[in-house]
Design an enzyme around this catalytic site. Sequence first.
Site, short mmCIF file in Angstrom:
data_model
loop_
_atom_site.label_atom_id
_atom_site.label_comp_id
_atom_site.label_asym_id
_atom_site.label_seq_id
_atom_site.Cartn_x
_atom_site.Cartn_y
_atom_site.Cartn_z
N SER A 1 -10.64 7.11 7.82
CA SER A 1 -9.38 7.83 7.56
C SER A 1 -9.41 8.44 6.15
O SER A 1 -8.95 9.56 5.94
CB SER A 1 -8.20 6.88 7.66
OG SER A 1 -8.14 6.31 8.94
N LYS B 1 0.84 -1.20 0.00
CA LYS B 1 0.00 0.00 0.00
C LYS B 1 0.88 1.25 0.00
O LYS B 1 2.00 1.22 0.50
CB LYS B 1 -0.88 0.00 1.26
CG LYS B 1 -2.18 -0.77 1.10
CD LYS B 1 -3.11 -0.43 2.25
CE LYS B 1 -4.42 -1.17 2.16
NZ LYS B 1 -5.25 -0.92 3.34
O1 PNS Z 1 -7.33 -0.39 9.18
P1 PNS Z 1 -7.45 -1.56 8.25
O2 PNS Z 1 -6.70 -1.30 6.96
O3 PNS Z 1 -8.87 -1.98 8.04
O4 PNS Z 1 -6.71 -2.80 9.00
C1 PNS Z 1 -6.58 -4.05 8.36
C2 PNS Z 1 -5.60 -4.94 9.11
C3 PNS Z 1 -4.26 -4.25 9.32
C4 PNS Z 1 -6.16 -5.31 10.44
C5 PNS Z 1 -5.43 -6.23 8.24
O5 PNS Z 1 -5.14 -5.87 6.91
C6 PNS Z 1 -4.31 -7.14 8.73
O6 PNS Z 1 -4.41 -7.72 9.79
N1 PNS Z 1 -3.21 -7.23 7.96
C7 PNS Z 1 -2.07 -8.04 8.32
C8 PNS Z 1 -1.86 -9.20 7.34
C9 PNS Z 1 -2.77 -10.36 7.70
O7 PNS Z 1 -2.73 -10.89 8.78
N2 PNS Z 1 -3.62 -10.72 6.73
C10 PNS Z 1 -4.61 -11.76 6.91
C11 PNS Z 1 -5.83 -11.20 7.64
S1 PNS Z 1 -7.19 -12.15 7.30
#
Ligand code: PNS
Length: 174
Positions: A143, A56
């Site tokens: 955000s 990202k």
């Molecule tokens: O604020 P967001 O972007 O909605 O948060 C999303 C987040 C960071 C919680 C999610 O993308 C995440 O946990 N990413 C880490 C990678 C991961 O574990 N992916 C599998 C999740 S199912």
Amino acid sequence: MIIDKQECQELKLLMERKAIYPGSFDPITNGHVDIIQRGKKIFDKIVVAVLDNPKKTPVFSIEERVKMIEKTFEGDPAIEVTDFDGLLVDFAIKNNIQVVIRGLRAISDFEYEFQMALMNRKLSPEVETLFMMPSLKYSFLSSNLVKEVFQLGGCVKDLVPPPVEEALREKFNF
Ligand code: PNS
């Protein structure tokens, strides 16, 4: 058995009820802050974990996002701020934390959150996801909307903590 002050402190730390509040936080909003405050009613410590996702391109760097959250909760011993990469469940297990808090604003959030919670459970059944609802006044807040409104000259004073408003001004030269 008599334990000394140091051992007592160590025991207290071991018994602390901790939860992770993960997210992109680009930037943190008052909706996130609201969830964190609610989480503090249930947990002794909330670890705010900011995702460093190389795929990202956030407006704020990982350092800037962490700093804004640190400033927002300055002096609050119940809040720990850190960045993470890789799988959330790996971060949870590494830090010996079993609970992940996620905010649910509206039904539209549900599908994505449900998918994520169940995938995390599949990856690591010992990690539980706890959904919390923010105050209704923040249920429209995101955000992305904050950044858009600010860039178009709108007022975000009641929507973000003061360190974020300051950082937005610096970032967009307002
Ligand atoms: O604020 P967001 O972007 O909605 O948060 C999303 C987040 C960071 C919680 C999610 O993308 C995440 O946990 N990413 C880490 C990678 C991961 O574990 N992916 C599998 C999740 S199912």
